[in-house]
Design a protein around this motif. Structure first.
Motif, PDB file in Angstrom:
ATOM      1  N   VAL A 295       0.828  -1.210   0.000  1.00 24.29           N
ATOM      2  CA  VAL A 295       0.000   0.000   0.000  1.00 24.29           C
ATOM      3  C   VAL A 295       0.861   1.258   0.000  1.00 24.29           C
ATOM      4  O   VAL A 295       0.626   2.199  -0.773  1.00 24.29           O
ATOM      5  CB  VAL A 295      -0.947   0.003   1.223  1.00 24.29           C
ATOM      6  CG1 VAL A 295      -1.586   1.379   1.423  1.00 24.29           C
ATOM      7  CG2 VAL A 295      -2.022  -1.060   1.066  1.00 24.29           C
ATOM      8  N   LEU A 296       1.882   1.278   0.840  1.00 27.06           N
ATOM      9  CA  LEU A 296       2.681   2.487   1.022  1.00 27.06           C
ATOM     10  C   LEU A 296       3.743   2.674  -0.060  1.00 27.06           C
ATOM     11  O   LEU A 296       4.416   3.697  -0.089  1.00 27.06           O
ATOM     12  CB  LEU A 296       3.325   2.475   2.407  1.00 27.06           C
ATOM     13  CG  LEU A 296       2.316   2.465   3.563  1.00 27.06           C
ATOM     14  CD1 LEU A 296       3.033   2.314   4.900  1.00 27.06           C
ATOM     15  CD2 LEU A 296       1.470   3.734   3.554  1.00 27.06           C
ATOM     16  N   SER A 297       3.851   1.715  -0.975  1.00 29.15           N
ATOM     17  CA  SER A 297       4.776   1.860  -2.098  1.00 29.15           C
ATOM     18  C   SER A 297       4.182   2.725  -3.202  1.00 29.15           C
ATOM     19  O   SER A 297       4.873   3.093  -4.152  1.00 29.15           O
ATOM     20  CB  SER A 297       5.149   0.482  -2.667  1.00 29.15           C
ATOM     21  OG  SER A 297       5.861  -0.279  -1.717  1.00 29.15           O
ATOM     22  N   THR A 298       2.900   3.036  -3.078  1.00 30.79           N
ATOM     23  CA  THR A 298       2.208   3.890  -4.045  1.00 30.79           C
ATOM     24  C   THR A 298       1.675   5.114  -3.322  1.00 30.79           C
ATOM     25  O   THR A 298       1.214   5.019  -2.190  1.00 30.79           O
ATOM     26  CB  THR A 298       1.031   3.125  -4.691  1.00 30.79           C
ATOM     27  OG1 THR A 298       1.537   1.964  -5.356  1.00 30.79           O
ATOM     28  CG2 THR A 298       0.297   3.993  -5.705  1.00 30.79           C
ATOM     29  N   HIS A 299       1.747   6.275  -3.974  1.00 35.34           N
ATOM     30  CA  HIS A 299       1.218   7.498  -3.365  1.00 35.34           C
ATOM     31  C   HIS A 299      -0.244   7.295  -3.006  1.00 35.34           C
ATOM     32  O   HIS A 299      -1.013   6.693  -3.775  1.00 35.34           O
ATOM     33  CB  HIS A 299       1.369   8.668  -4.346  1.00 35.34           C
ATOM     34  CG  HIS A 299       1.114  10.005  -3.729  1.00 35.34           C
ATOM     35  ND1 HIS A 299      -0.168  10.490  -3.522  1.00 35.34           N
ATOM     36  CD2 HIS A 299       1.958  10.959  -3.271  1.00 35.34           C
ATOM     37  CE1 HIS A 299      -0.089  11.688  -2.968  1.00 35.34           C
ATOM     38  NE2 HIS A 299       1.177  11.996  -2.797  1.00 35.34           N
ATOM     39  N   TYR A 300      -0.656   7.810  -1.858  1.00 34.62           N
ATOM     40  CA  TYR A 300      -2.002   7.524  -1.350  1.00 34.62           C
ATOM     41  C   TYR A 300      -3.111   8.014  -2.275  1.00 34.62           C
ATOM     42  O   TYR A 300      -4.233   7.472  -2.273  1.00 34.62           O
ATOM     43  CB  TYR A 300      -2.183   8.112   0.055  1.00 34.62           C
ATOM     44  CG  TYR A 300      -2.384   9.609   0.107  1.00 34.62           C
ATOM     45  CD1 TYR A 300      -3.656  10.162   0.084  1.00 34.62           C
ATOM     46  CD2 TYR A 300      -1.294  10.486   0.180  1.00 34.62           C
ATOM     47  CE1 TYR A 300      -3.853  11.540   0.130  1.00 34.62           C
ATOM     48  CE2 TYR A 300      -1.477  11.850   0.228  1.00 34.62           C
ATOM     49  CZ  TYR A 300      -2.747  12.374   0.200  1.00 34.62           C
ATOM     50  OH  TYR A 300      -2.937  13.736   0.239  1.00 34.62           O
ATOM     51  N   ARG A 301      -2.838   9.019  -3.109  1.00 36.57           N
ATOM     52  CA  ARG A 301      -3.872   9.534  -4.011  1.00 36.57           C
ATOM     53  C   ARG A 301      -3.938   8.780  -5.333  1.00 36.57           C
ATOM     54  O   ARG A 301      -4.890   8.940  -6.100  1.00 36.57           O
ATOM     55  CB  ARG A 301      -3.627  11.020  -4.310  1.00 36.57           C
ATOM     56  CG  ARG A 301      -3.955  11.927  -3.150  1.00 36.57           C
ATOM     57  CD  ARG A 301      -4.050  13.387  -3.575  1.00 36.57           C
ATOM     58  NE  ARG A 301      -2.787  13.951  -4.008  1.00 36.57           N
ATOM     59  CZ  ARG A 301      -2.506  14.334  -5.242  1.00 36.57           C
ATOM     60  NH1 ARG A 301      -3.410  14.205  -6.208  1.00 36.57           N
ATOM     61  NH2 ARG A 301      -1.319  14.840  -5.534  1.00 36.57           N
ATOM     62  N   SER A 302      -2.947   7.964  -5.608  1.00 33.44           N
ATOM     63  CA  SER A 302      -2.879   7.265  -6.891  1.00 33.44           C
ATOM     64  C   SER A 302      -3.650   5.949  -6.847  1.00 33.44           C
ATOM     65  O   SER A 302      -3.756   5.320  -5.788  1.00 33.44           O
ATOM     66  CB  SER A 302      -1.422   6.971  -7.259  1.00 33.44           C
ATOM     67  OG  SER A 302      -0.680   8.168  -7.380  1.00 33.44           O
ATOM     68  N   PRO A 303      -4.173   5.507  -7.995  1.00 39.79           N
ATOM     69  CA  PRO A 303      -4.796   4.184  -8.032  1.00 39.79           C
ATOM     70  C   PRO A 303      -3.746   3.113  -7.801  1.00 39.79           C
ATOM     71  O   PRO A 303      -2.557   3.331  -8.073  1.00 39.79           O
ATOM     72  CB  PRO A 303      -5.381   4.100  -9.448  1.00 39.79           C
ATOM     73  CG  PRO A 303      -4.574   5.081 -10.244  1.00 39.79           C
ATOM     74  CD  PRO A 303      -4.212   6.193  -9.304  1.00 39.79           C
ATOM     75  N   ILE A 304      -4.166   1.975  -7.285  1.00 39.67           N
ATOM     76  CA  ILE A 304      -3.240   0.901  -6.987  1.00 39.67           C
ATOM     77  C   ILE A 304      -3.866  -0.413  -7.450  1.00 39.67           C
ATOM     78  O   ILE A 304      -5.079  -0.611  -7.317  1.00 39.67           O
ATOM     79  CB  ILE A 304      -2.928   0.882  -5.471  1.00 39.67           C
ATOM     80  CG1 ILE A 304      -1.806  -0.088  -5.144  1.00 39.67           C
ATOM     81  CG2 ILE A 304      -4.148   0.596  -4.642  1.00 39.67           C
ATOM     82  CD1 ILE A 304      -1.300   0.036  -3.713  1.00 39.67           C
ATOM     83  N   ASP A 305      -3.057  -1.267  -8.043  1.00 40.79           N
ATOM     84  CA  ASP A 305      -3.565  -2.523  -8.591  1.00 40.79           C
ATOM     85  C   ASP A 305      -3.058  -3.700  -7.763  1.00 40.79           C
ATOM     86  O   ASP A 305      -1.849  -3.928  -7.669  1.00 40.79           O
ATOM     87  CB  ASP A 305      -3.142  -2.678 -10.058  1.00 40.79           C
ATOM     88  CG  ASP A 305      -3.859  -3.837 -10.737  1.00 40.79           C
ATOM     89  OD1 ASP A 305      -5.083  -3.936 -10.576  1.00 40.79           O
ATOM     90  OD2 ASP A 305      -3.186  -4.643 -11.414  1.00 40.79           O
TER      91      ASP A 305
END
Length: 337
Positions: A295-305
């Protein structure tokens, strides 16, 4: 420190209402089912945001509501043949357990909607007294046309938002008007939980629960409101409308923070698509720290797959960090200070 606010669509210098103190509210779950990994993404993000603010020297009070009265809860209870209050308590307990399992422990207070009925009724009455709300045979509604800034968070005009509303009620002045109180005295609602009110027995609408809670603990204005991107409209839009109308003060919140969507293998998570994953199911196969790292490897506002490959990658990356830390710890330990 610069913080991006959804309301202004820009980064702004982070300034608090009270120096050195942050009041943070994040929309909590509607407790009719187990929390899923999308919830996990949001609450891990805000857990980290709170920890970072404290690292920066702020005193942070993190408030989260529990929606324990709602159509979804009542419908699930009817399907299951159980009391809606017992159902809500069961899944509230399981939610708190799930958060603890994900090491999300930074919430200072969970506020149940049903514990704040007095505040809800008071806020509705004040909206009626100020001319922003009206009473019909089906309940109490906020008259959206009376609030000129409706739509400012979603960055849309009222006429653009109308097609998004599905609450058809001929007693309302406009399809856009949303429920503050729902009367439930009719036979068709027999068995549903109800509370006494000046407008008849019934229960609150979803949006008024949150503003009544935040007004009690934070007052009419506070620093940060958070939640998932899907809550911007209608929920957060309605919160702004209610609170600023009843208090006459704006902005209700200095900074609006929203987490991006979590998809599963490139698709929206849905039970009908058989890709719905609860936190409990996740933790049967994966370590909680691996999911946090993912989760924290992606910016919190960005979509994550979310996918098995992405979890494996996070697992390997976290393992390398752990091994490096262990090696560093040994090397430092060998130094003669």
């Amino acid at each position: 420190m610069d913080v991006y606010s959804t309301l202004t669509r820009s980064k702004e210098d982070f300034k608090t209402i009270n120096e050195g103190r942050v009041n943070l509210f994040v929309c909590g779950p509607t407790v009719y089912d187990d929390a899923h990994i999308g919830h996990g993404r949001t609450y891990i993000s805000f857990d980290t945001i709170k920890r970072y603010l404290e690292f920066k020297g702020y005193s942070v009070f993190y408030l989260q509501n529990i929606t324990d009265i709602d159509d979804k809860i009542i419908n699930r209870a009817k399907e299951s043949g159980v009391d809606s209050k017992l159902l809500a308590k069961k899944f509230e307990k399981r939610f708190v357990e799930d958060m603890a399992a994900l090491n999300v422990k930074s919430v200072n207070y969970f506020a149940r909607a049903t514990d704040h009925m007095e505040e809800i009724l008071d806020q509705i009455q004040r909206l009626i007294d100020k001319g922003f709300a009206y009473v019909t045979e089906t309940g109490v509604y906020f008259e959206v046309d009376k609030f000129k800034d409706y739509g400012k968070l979603a960055n849309r005009k009222i006429e653009e938002l109308e097609t998004h509303r599905i609450d058809i009620d001929s007693s309302k002045k406009s399809p856009n008007d949303f429920a503050l109180w729902k009367n439930r005295e009719a036979d068709e609602f027999a068995g549903e939980p109800v509370w006494d009110s000046p407008w008849g027995k019934g229960r609150p609408g979803w949006h008024i629960e949150d503003t009544a809670i935040t007004e009690k603990y934070f007052g009419p204005q506070y620093d940060i409101h958070g939640g998932g991107l899907d809550l911007i409209f209608p929920h957060h839009e309605a919160e702004i409308t209610q609170m600023e109308a009843v208090s006459g003060k704006a902005p209700m919140v200095e900074f609006w923070l929203h987490t991006g969507f979590l998809n599963v293998n490139g698709e929206k998570m849905s039970k009908s698509w058989n890709n719905f994953i609860t936190i409990r199911e996740l933790l049967e196969d994966w370590d909680a720290e691996t999911f946090r790292f993912f989760v924290l490897s992606t910016h919190y506002r960005s979509p994550i797959d979310f996918s098995k490959d992405s979890l494996h990658q996070s697992e390997r990356s976290l393992d390398r960090i752990r091994k490096y830390y262990e090696q560093l710890d040994v090397e430092v330990g060998d130094e003669d200070f």
